[in-house]
Every structure is written in C-alpha cells, then in structure tokens.
Motif scaffolding. Sequence first.
Motif, short mmCIF file in Angstrom:
data_model
loop_
_atom_site.label_atom_id
_atom_site.label_comp_id
_atom_site.label_asym_id
_atom_site.label_seq_id
_atom_site.Cartn_x
_atom_site.Cartn_y
_atom_site.Cartn_z
N ASP A 130 0.82 -0.93 -0.46
CA ASP A 130 0.04 -0.12 0.23
C ASP A 130 1.20 0.82 0.15
O ASP A 130 0.64 2.64 -0.51
N ARG A 134 1.83 1.60 -3.21
CA ARG A 134 0.70 2.41 -4.06
C ARG A 134 0.85 4.16 -4.27
O ARG A 134 0.34 4.68 -4.63
N ASN A 185 3.60 6.01 -5.66
CA ASN A 185 3.47 5.83 -6.69
C ASN A 185 2.67 7.00 -7.08
O ASN A 185 2.57 7.97 -8.62
N ALA A 186 1.21 7.00 -6.63
CA ALA A 186 -0.41 8.78 -6.81
C ALA A 186 0.83 9.19 -6.41
O ALA A 186 0.19 10.36 -7.55
N VAL A 196 5.24 6.35 -14.47
CA VAL A 196 3.95 5.56 -12.89
C VAL A 196 3.00 3.84 -13.79
O VAL A 196 3.06 3.01 -13.06
N ALA A 197 3.58 3.68 -14.79
CA ALA A 197 3.29 2.27 -15.60
C ALA A 197 4.03 1.04 -15.18
O ALA A 197 3.51 -0.07 -14.53
N GLN A 198 5.50 1.70 -15.30
CA GLN A 198 6.11 1.02 -14.55
C GLN A 198 6.13 0.53 -13.52
O GLN A 198 6.51 -1.00 -12.96
N HIS A 199 6.28 1.48 -12.60
CA HIS A 199 6.33 1.31 -11.01
C HIS A 199 4.40 0.77 -10.20
O HIS A 199 4.65 -0.17 -9.75
N ASP A 200 3.67 1.18 -11.22
CA ASP A 200 2.06 -0.67 -11.12
C ASP A 200 2.83 -1.48 -11.06
O ASP A 200 2.25 -2.86 -10.85
N ARG A 201 3.43 -2.29 -12.64
CA ARG A 201 3.97 -3.40 -12.82
C ARG A 201 4.66 -3.44 -12.08
O ARG A 201 4.62 -5.31 -11.03
N ILE A 239 4.77 -3.19 -8.86
CA ILE A 239 3.86 -3.80 -7.38
C ILE A 239 2.56 -4.89 -7.68
O ILE A 239 2.88 -6.01 -6.82
N GLY A 240 2.13 -4.48 -9.06
CA GLY A 240 1.52 -6.02 -8.82
C GLY A 240 2.48 -6.95 -9.24
O GLY A 240 1.56 -8.74 -8.31
#
Length: 236
Positions: free
Chosen positions: A113, A116, A119-120, A182-187, A189-190
Amino acid sequence: MPVPQGRGLVSRSLLRDNAYRAIRDAIVDGTLAPGERLNDSDLVEWLGVSRTPVREALARLEQAGLVLTKPGRYTMVSPLDVRAVRAAQSVTAAMHELAVREAMPHLSAAELDAMREANARFAEALRRNDVDAAIAADDAFHGVAVTACANPAVRTVLEQFTPVLRRLERLRFSSLSGRGSVAQHDRIIGLCEAGDVEGAVAATRANWQTLLPLLDTVLPDGDEPDGGSGGVSSPH
C-alpha cells in the motif's frame, strides 16, 4: 567526573554531514551548475561553518563523483560525465534489483500500500510538473523495498551513487519520458503482490534502464570533463 574522551566528535560529524547534504543538494538541483568553481571561503560564508567540515564535505563529494578537484588549481562541480553516470546507473540498478529480490519474502500488505501511495504521489507530481515532488515520491516508492530488504550494504551503496544520477533524473522527470515510470511502478507492485520474484526484479531493472536513452541525448559518448563549464544544468 572524568571528561569523556570523545567530546566534540558528534557535533563535528553533524557539521560535516550537514555541509555535505547542503552542497550535494545544491549541485543536484542545479543551484551549483556543472563546471562552476567552488571557493572554500564562499562555502564557509554560505553554510556558516568552519573550513574543516566544508573541506571534508568536498572530499566526500569528490568520492561520489559530484566534485572535481585539481590540487593547487581549482575545485569545481563535476560536468555530467557519461561514463560516470553510466557506471552509477549500473550499480544503482543492481542495488535496487537486489533490494526487491531480498525484500519480496517480507513485503507486507501495508508496504505494498505504501508503494501504491508513493506512486500516486509520483503521478500527481508529474501532472503538476513538480520535479522535486516527483523525485521525492520516486525515492519513497523504491525506498519501500530498500527498507524491507534490511540490507545495510544496499543503502550505503545507494547513498553514494544515487546523487550522481539525480541530475539526470531531474531532466527525465521534467520531460514526458518520466510519465512512463508510473505504469512501470504499477507493474512492479503487481508482480510483488503476485509473489513473482524474477518478474519483479526484471521490471525493476527495466525501470532503471529508462535513464539510459536520456543520457545518450544529454551527453554523447566520449565527451570528457575539461575543467570548463561543460555539462548540462538543471531544468530549473
């Protein structure tokens, strides 16, 4: 009572560390531009400390690759040297990969969390074109794994080499190329949430490799510092 033998050492250490951080941050944010000469007396007046912590800070900054010294001639802010930045990028990327690999078995839901949330904040800072906030949020994002891995050697190496990359990162996050992180960070995290260690490590590597194309546009291979005012300055 006997006088402690170590008296005064703590305050001197704090002065040295504070001087180091102040000069380092001024170099990274472009206040002290690449190629700019550094005069001891000017730094002493600016920081309000004696010459000793200033000189110790400059020596430490030289080891980090941010200051260039020619004894008896000059001390200056290092130009952005492609070889030094490539070396720093390679080492820094490897440390972040190691941090993710070692942190994965210990990452909690709260830490995911925190990634996330960081990253936000990062995405919002990029939308506002706030480079300082973007870098702080990016540090917070990657810092979750660095803390969770509990490997002090990783943090020590990153503290030495990250400032070398910071000038380049400021250029990246002030341009559209930073939005892809941003998208790389989301990946990342996933993949961490899914327990895919190798995938998360590979995604972390890819994230840090995005600095390399920017480096190629900033300073062509083969350029070397010459003691002048070369290099690039901060976007601010």
